[in-house]
Scaffold this motif. Structure first.
Motif, PDB file in Angstrom:
ATOM      1  N   LYS A   1       0.817  -1.221   0.000  1.00  0.00           N
ATOM      2  CA  LYS A   1       0.000   0.000   0.000  1.00  0.00           C
ATOM      3  C   LYS A   1       0.853   1.276   0.000  1.00  0.00           C
ATOM      4  CE  LYS A   1      -3.913  -2.118   2.409  1.00  0.00           C
ATOM      5  NZ  LYS A   1      -4.807  -2.035   3.591  1.00  0.00           N
ATOM      6  N   VAL A   2       2.042   1.175   0.599  1.00  0.00           N
ATOM      7  CA  VAL A   2       2.801   2.417   0.787  1.00  0.00           C
ATOM      8  C   VAL A   2       4.078   2.462  -0.065  1.00  0.00           C
ATOM      9  CG1 VAL A   2       1.962   2.664   3.135  1.00  0.00           C
ATOM     10  CG2 VAL A   2       4.116   1.474   2.729  1.00  0.00           C
ATOM     11  N   LYS A   3       4.182   1.575  -1.058  1.00  0.00           N
ATOM     12  CA  LYS A   3       5.407   1.557  -1.867  1.00  0.00           C
ATOM     13  C   LYS A   3       5.682   2.911  -2.525  1.00  0.00           C
ATOM     14  CE  LYS A   3       8.808  -0.746  -3.796  1.00  0.00           C
ATOM     15  NZ  LYS A   3       9.454   0.338  -4.546  1.00  0.00           N
ATOM     16  N   ALA A   4       4.630   3.519  -3.023  1.00  0.00           N
ATOM     17  CA  ALA A   4       4.807   4.813  -3.687  1.00  0.00           C
ATOM     18  C   ALA A   4       5.297   5.872  -2.705  1.00  0.00           C
ATOM     19  CB  ALA A   4       3.500   5.250  -4.344  1.00  0.00           C
ATOM     20  N   GLU A   5       4.709   5.859  -1.463  1.00  0.00           N
ATOM     21  CA  GLU A   5       5.124   6.838  -0.460  1.00  0.00           C
ATOM     22  C   GLU A   5       6.565   6.590  -0.006  1.00  0.00           C
ATOM     23  OE1 GLU A   5       2.445   9.262  -0.855  1.00  0.00           O
ATOM     24  OE2 GLU A   5       3.537   9.598   1.012  1.00  0.00           O
ATOM     25  N   GLN A   6       6.908   5.313   0.116  1.00  0.00           N
ATOM     26  CA  GLN A   6       8.289   4.973   0.503  1.00  0.00           C
ATOM     27  C   GLN A   6       9.284   5.526  -0.519  1.00  0.00           C
ATOM     28  OE1 GLN A   6       9.175   0.806   0.391  1.00  0.00           O
ATOM     29  NE2 GLN A   6      11.217   1.056   1.292  1.00  0.00           N
ATOM     30  N   ASP A   7       8.968   5.299  -1.799  1.00  0.00           N
ATOM     31  CA  ASP A   7       9.869   5.799  -2.842  1.00  0.00           C
ATOM     32  C   ASP A   7       9.969   7.319  -2.798  1.00  0.00           C
ATOM     33  OD1 ASP A   7       8.816   3.292  -5.299  1.00  0.00           O
ATOM     34  OD2 ASP A   7      10.285   3.221  -3.645  1.00  0.00           O
ATOM     35  N   ARG A   8       8.847   7.979  -2.518  1.00  0.00           N
ATOM     36  CA  ARG A   8       8.842   9.439  -2.489  1.00  0.00           C
ATOM     37  C   ARG A   8       9.788   9.995  -1.418  1.00  0.00           C
ATOM     38  NH1 ARG A   8       6.710  12.961   0.795  1.00  0.00           N
ATOM     39  NH2 ARG A   8       5.513  11.367   1.912  1.00  0.00           N
ATOM     40  N   ILE A   9       9.641   9.459  -0.207  1.00  0.00           N
ATOM     41  CA  ILE A   9      10.438  10.024   0.872  1.00  0.00           C
ATOM     42  C   ILE A   9      11.922   9.666   0.732  1.00  0.00           C
ATOM     43  CG2 ILE A   9      10.175   8.127   2.521  1.00  0.00           C
ATOM     44  CD1 ILE A   9       9.835  10.309   4.687  1.00  0.00           C
ATOM     45  N   LEU A  10      12.199   8.463   0.189  1.00  0.00           N
ATOM     46  CA  LEU A  10      13.604   8.104  -0.025  1.00  0.00           C
ATOM     47  C   LEU A  10      14.241   9.003  -1.081  1.00  0.00           C
ATOM     48  CD1 LEU A  10      13.534   4.203   0.142  1.00  0.00           C
ATOM     49  CD2 LEU A  10      14.329   5.832   1.855  1.00  0.00           C
ATOM     50  N   ARG A  11      13.452   9.399  -2.079  1.00  0.00           N
ATOM     51  CA  ARG A  11      13.976  10.340  -3.072  1.00  0.00           C
ATOM     52  C   ARG A  11      14.308  11.680  -2.426  1.00  0.00           C
ATOM     53  NH1 ARG A  11      10.012   8.066  -6.485  1.00  0.00           N
ATOM     54  NH2 ARG A  11       8.594   9.804  -6.013  1.00  0.00           N
ATOM     55  N   GLU A  12      13.418  12.106  -1.509  1.00  0.00           N
ATOM     56  CA  GLU A  12      13.688  13.371  -0.805  1.00  0.00           C
ATOM     57  C   GLU A  12      14.982  13.290   0.011  1.00  0.00           C
ATOM     58  OE1 GLU A  12       9.022  14.692  -0.105  1.00  0.00           O
ATOM     59  OE2 GLU A  12      10.467  14.758   1.532  1.00  0.00           O
ATOM     60  N   ILE A  13      15.150  12.127   0.663  1.00  0.00           N
ATOM     61  CA  ILE A  13      16.374  11.958   1.466  1.00  0.00           C
ATOM     62  C   ILE A  13      17.604  11.991   0.579  1.00  0.00           C
ATOM     63  CG2 ILE A  13      17.657  10.324   2.904  1.00  0.00           C
ATOM     64  CD1 ILE A  13      15.019   9.441   4.103  1.00  0.00           C
ATOM     65  N   ARG A  14      17.537  11.310  -0.560  1.00  0.00           N
ATOM     66  CA  ARG A  14      18.691  11.290  -1.448  1.00  0.00           C
ATOM     67  C   ARG A  14      19.027  12.690  -1.978  1.00  0.00           C
ATOM     68  NH1 ARG A  14      16.401   6.291  -3.137  1.00  0.00           N
ATOM     69  NH2 ARG A  14      15.299   7.334  -4.841  1.00  0.00           N
ATOM     70  N   VAL A  15      17.943  13.408  -2.331  1.00  0.00           N
ATOM     71  CA  VAL A  15      18.174  14.768  -2.826  1.00  0.00           C
ATOM     72  C   VAL A  15      18.798  15.635  -1.734  1.00  0.00           C
ATOM     73  CG1 VAL A  15      17.047  16.880  -3.592  1.00  0.00           C
ATOM     74  CG2 VAL A  15      16.378  14.687  -4.574  1.00  0.00           C
ATOM     75  N   LEU A  16      18.245  15.514  -0.507  1.00  0.00           N
ATOM     76  CA  LEU A  16      18.794  16.298   0.601  1.00  0.00           C
ATOM     77  C   LEU A  16      20.251  15.918   0.874  1.00  0.00           C
ATOM     78  CD1 LEU A  16      18.530  18.244   3.003  1.00  0.00           C
ATOM     79  CD2 LEU A  16      17.719  16.309   4.357  1.00  0.00           C
ATOM     80  N   LYS A  17      20.503  14.593   0.869  1.00  0.00           N
ATOM     81  CA  LYS A  17      21.869  14.128   1.135  1.00  0.00           C
ATOM     82  C   LYS A  17      22.833  14.653   0.075  1.00  0.00           C
ATOM     83  CE  LYS A  17      24.656   9.958   1.835  1.00  0.00           C
ATOM     84  NZ  LYS A  17      25.643  10.253   0.795  1.00  0.00           N
ATOM     85  N   GLU A  18      22.403  14.604  -1.191  1.00  0.00           N
ATOM     86  CA  GLU A  18      23.281  15.100  -2.255  1.00  0.00           C
ATOM     87  C   GLU A  18      23.542  16.596  -2.107  1.00  0.00           C
ATOM     88  OE1 GLU A  18      21.773  11.872  -5.646  1.00  0.00           O
ATOM     89  OE2 GLU A  18      21.320  14.018  -5.842  1.00  0.00           O
ATOM     90  N   ASP A  19      22.441  17.342  -1.844  1.00  0.00           N
ATOM     91  CA  ASP A  19      22.608  18.797  -1.708  1.00  0.00           C
ATOM     92  C   ASP A  19      23.492  19.148  -0.521  1.00  0.00           C
ATOM     93  OD1 ASP A  19      21.014  19.096  -3.889  1.00  0.00           O
ATOM     94  OD2 ASP A  19      19.202  19.605  -2.769  1.00  0.00           O
ATOM     95  N   ARG A  20      23.180  18.525   0.641  1.00  0.00           N
ATOM     96  CA  ARG A  20      23.929  18.878   1.849  1.00  0.00           C
ATOM     97  C   ARG A  20      25.373  18.362   1.772  1.00  0.00           C
ATOM     98  NH1 ARG A  20      21.839  20.197   6.875  1.00  0.00           N
ATOM     99  NH2 ARG A  20      19.977  20.794   5.719  1.00  0.00           N
ATOM    100  N   SER A  21      25.556  17.156   1.217  1.00  0.00           N
ATOM    101  CA  SER A  21      26.915  16.628   1.076  1.00  0.00           C
ATOM    102  C   SER A  21      27.744  17.501   0.151  1.00  0.00           C
ATOM    103  CB  SER A  21      26.876  15.191   0.554  1.00  0.00           C
ATOM    104  OG  SER A  21      26.277  14.323   1.491  1.00  0.00           O
ATOM    105  N   THR A  22      27.084  17.982  -0.929  1.00  0.00           N
ATOM    106  CA  THR A  22      27.797  18.898  -1.825  1.00  0.00           C
ATOM    107  C   THR A  22      28.229  20.151  -1.094  1.00  0.00           C
ATOM    108  OG1 THR A  22      26.568  18.098  -3.757  1.00  0.00           O
ATOM    109  CG2 THR A  22      27.620  20.263  -3.934  1.00  0.00           C
TER     110      THR A  22
END
Length: 378
Positions: free
Chosen positions: A261-282
Motif C-alpha cells: 500500500k505504501v510503496k509509492a510513499e516509501q519511494d517518495r520520501i527516499l527520493r527526498e532523502i537522497r536529494v537532501l543528502k546530495e545537496d547537503r553533502s555537496t
C-alpha cells in the motif's frame, strides 16, 4: 647557514621539487601565491593564457606585461638550496667510489674538492692549489666536510640579484618606495631621493624580517583555528551521513508493515532523502574543500615565509619579500566560512489511518498526532 642535511630534514625533499613535473626545479619562478614552479612547466601550463589558477592552491596569478612567464621573479632561495644539495650529492657519489684518483696528478687518492674549479684533488695538490695566485682564494674543503654541509659555497652573484637596468652592477640597496632591489647607479638615476626612499640590503632585510616574525604567531593561531573548524566540519559531515543512513533504515523498516500500500510513499520520501543528502553533502564538500585550500595556503605561505626569513640571504629575502608580504596580509584577513547546519529529522504519520510514511523536515522538530507516532531527529 645550517648544513645541507639539516636543511633538507627541516624543509623536506619535496621542497626542491616542482609541483607540475615533480622533478628538481629548473629556473624556478614564483607566483603571487608564493608557490614556485619550473619556468618551462609554467610556459606549458599557461599556454596562451595570461591568467590561470595555481596548480597547488588555485589562487589566480596574472602574468606581468611585458615579460610573461619570464617576467616573474626567480626564486633564488630555492636555487641556492638546490646548488648546495647537488654539491653534497656529487661529493657523496665521489666518496662512494672504491678508487678515487686526483684529477691533477692522476696518482694519489682524492681527499679534497675545489668548489670554484669543481676539481677533485689530493692533499698535495691542494697545498699547491692554494699557493698558486689564480686559485689562492678558491674555496677548498675535504670530502667529509663538504658531504656534511660544513663548507659554504663561494660567494657568487646570481642573475636575479644583478641589476636588470645597469649591466654588471650588483644590487646592494632596497628601494622601499618601489619594493625592489637596486644598484648604486639606480640610486642616482631612477630611484633618487627624496622621491624614492632606499636603504642598504642588510638594514632592509633586518627590518622586514622583524615584521614577518611579528606576523608568524598570528598566522600560526589562524592555522590552528582553521584546523579546528575543518575537524568540526568533517565530524559534522560524518554525523550527518551516519544519521541519514539510520533514517533510511528506519524508513525501510516502517515500510515493511504495508509494503504493497505504501510503496509509492516509501519511494517518495527516499527520493527526498537522497536529494537532501546530495545537496547537503555537496555543501559540506565545498566547505571542507574551501577550508582545506585555505589551510594549505596558510601553511605553505607560513612555511615559505619562515624558511626565507630564517635561512635565506638578505638578497634571497628581499627579492621575495613583496610577494610573501602581500600574501601574508591577504591570508591574515581571510576568515573561514560559516559552518553548515547539520540538523535533520524524519517524522512518521499514524500507521493505522494513513498510507503516508511521513515528511522529511530539516532544521525543525514537529510531532504529528496519531497512533504509533515516531520521530527521527538529527
Amino acid at each position: 647557514m645550517a648544513s645541507v642535511s639539516t636543511v633538507l630534514k627541516e624543509i623536506g625533499q619535496d621542497f626542491l621539487e616542482c609541483g607540475i613535473c615533480f622533478e628538481r626545479y629548473t629556473n624556478p619562478k614564483i607566483l603571487s601565491c608564493v608557490h614556485s614552479f619550473c619556468e618551462l612547466c609554467l610556459v606549458q601550463y599557461y599556454g596562451n593564457q595570461k591568467v590561470k589558477p595555481c596548480p597547488v592552491c588555485q589562487q589566480e596569478t596574472r602574468l606581468p606585461v611585458p615579460g610573461g612567464i619570464g617576467g616573474l621573479k626567480t626564486n633564488g632561495f630555492i636555487i641556492t638550496l638546490r646548488e648546495k644539495v647537488e654539491l653534497q650529492e656529487k661529493v657523496a657519489k665521489l666518496s662512494a667510489k672504491a678508487r678515487r684518483t686526483c684529477e691533477l696528478c692522476t696518482q694519489k687518492e682524492v681527499t679534497h674538492h675545489c668548489l670554484n674549479c669543481s676539481q677533485n684533488i689530493c692533499q698535495g695538490c691542494m697545498n699547491i692549489h692554494r699557493r698558486i695566485k689564480v686559485s689562492a682564494d678558491h674555496t677548498v674543503g675535504t670530502l667529509k666536510d663538504i658531504g656534511e654541509g660544513k663548507v659554504t659555497l663561494p660567494p657568487e652573484v646570481q642573475k636575479e640579484y644583478t641589476c636588470n637596468t645597469h649591466k654588471g652592477e650588483i644590487n646592494r640597496f632596497y628601494c622601499e618606495t618601489c619594493h625592489v632591489l637596486i644598484c648604486h647607479v639606480c640610486t642616482v638615476v631612477n630611484h633618487c631621493k627624496p622621491e624614492h626612499q632606499y636603504i642598504d640590503c642588510a638594514t632592509a632585510s633586518s627590518k622586514y624580517k622583524r615584521g614577518f616574525k611579528e606576523l608568524f604567531p598570528t598566522i600560526t593561531n589562524e592555522i590552528k583555528h582553521v584546523e579546528e573548524c575543518l575537524d568540526i566540519a568533517c565530524k559534522a559531515q560524518q554525523q550527518f551521513e551516519r544519521k541519514v543512513s539510520q533514517t533510511v533504515q528506519e524508513v525501510n523498516k516502517g515500510a515493511d508493515w504495508a509494503r504493497d500500500k505504501v510503496k509509492a510513499e516509501q519511494d517518495r520520501i527516499l527520493r527526498e532523502i537522497r536529494v537532501l543528502k546530495e545537496d547537503r553533502s555537496t555543501a559540506f564538500d565545498e566547505q571542507i574543500k574551501t577550508m582545506q585550500s585555505l589551510l594549505q595556503r596558510k601553511q605553505d605561505t607560513l612555511t615559505i615565509a619562515r624558511d626565507v626569513t630564517n635561512k635565506g640571504s638578505d638578497s634571497d629575502f628581499l627579492s621575495l619579500f613583496p610577494i610573501i608580504d602581500q600574501d601574508l596580509t591577504f591570508l591574515k584577513s581571510n576568515k573561514v566560512p560559516p559552518q553548515i547546519d547539520a540538523s535533520f529529522h524524519y517524522q512518521r504519520l499514524d500507521q493505522t489511518g494513513s498510507i503516508k510514511l511521513g515528511n522529511l523536515e530539516v532544521g525543525t522538530k514537529r510531532k504529528l498526532r496519531g497512533h504509533q507516532e515516531i520521530s527521527f531527529f538529527f
